[in-house]
Design a protein around this motif. Sequence first.
Motif, PDB file in Angstrom:
ATOM      1  N   UNK A  27       0.812  -1.210   0.139  1.00  0.00           N
ATOM      2  CA  UNK A  27       0.121   0.062  -0.055  1.00  0.00           C
ATOM      3  C   UNK A  27       0.892   1.104  -0.010  1.00  0.00           C
ATOM      4  N   UNK A  28       1.944   1.150   0.586  1.00  0.00           N
ATOM      5  CA  UNK A  28       2.923   2.219   0.707  1.00  0.00           C
ATOM      6  C   UNK A  28       3.519   2.558  -0.678  1.00  0.00           C
ATOM      7  N   UNK A  29       3.806   1.598  -1.336  1.00  0.00           N
ATOM      8  CA  UNK A  29       4.179   1.714  -2.730  1.00  0.00           C
ATOM      9  C   UNK A  29       3.241   2.164  -3.609  1.00  0.00           C
ATOM     10  N   UNK A  30       2.245   1.571  -3.510  1.00  0.00           N
ATOM     11  CA  UNK A  30       0.852   2.172  -4.311  1.00  0.00           C
ATOM     12  C   UNK A  30       0.572   3.463  -4.111  1.00  0.00           C
ATOM     13  N   UNK A  31       0.594   3.887  -3.036  1.00  0.00           N
ATOM     14  CA  UNK A  31       0.436   5.207  -2.643  1.00  0.00           C
ATOM     15  C   UNK A  31       1.352   6.242  -3.180  1.00  0.00           C
ATOM     16  N   UNK A  32       2.642   5.928  -3.080  1.00  0.00           N
ATOM     17  CA  UNK A  32       3.647   6.719  -3.482  1.00  0.00           C
ATOM     18  C   UNK A  32       3.507   6.749  -5.180  1.00  0.00           C
TER      19      UNK A  32
END
Length: 200
Positions: free
Chosen positions: A170-175
Amino acid sequence: MDIRNGVTTSFWDNKTKFLHMGLALVVSLQLFNSLVMQVPKPGRVSSGFGGAMFEFHEWAGMTALVIVLAHWMWSIWGVRGSGIRHLFPFTIADRLKMRQELRDLQKFNLPPSGPAGRLPGLIHGLGLLAVTAIALTGAVLFFGMPEGGGKLPPFADFSKETHEVLSTFVWIYWGGHGALALLHGLVARDGSLYRMFKLS
């Protein structure tokens, strides 16, 4: 595409925009809150600022679950002409359009914004799946974690491990999603960012 009164449009309806803004806000809060919260250890209850942030994380997570479920319901039953097909474009026509969009990307031509783009739709769909999974595993922890900070039952322990692994995705997707949206807005200059957050 969104179809209103027989007219095809290339922008999102207000309910989709509202759900998108809600998800963007609550997921951002959850990600940054997770950096400062104190997770209870077996036999110990979190206290102080870290404990308060953990409590906030739990309740914000339940809010996220409500928004995610509302997003699914609106995508499946509410949006005319796009919705679930935009998120998971797997018809033959959609796959052909995605191939064309990939070929266009190789020539540095961005796919269309809004409901028209099939590749952006699939990326949104994968992101919604990841957020759904992390919200569901969080809900299992919310209801399965002992109040006194005791040992987690096996199903809750599995959900905790899954929740932590998913948070990386989710961090990767958010960024990545934020960066690509800004890039699209700067390169395409089609007003897509403005239209996504403007309720009309």
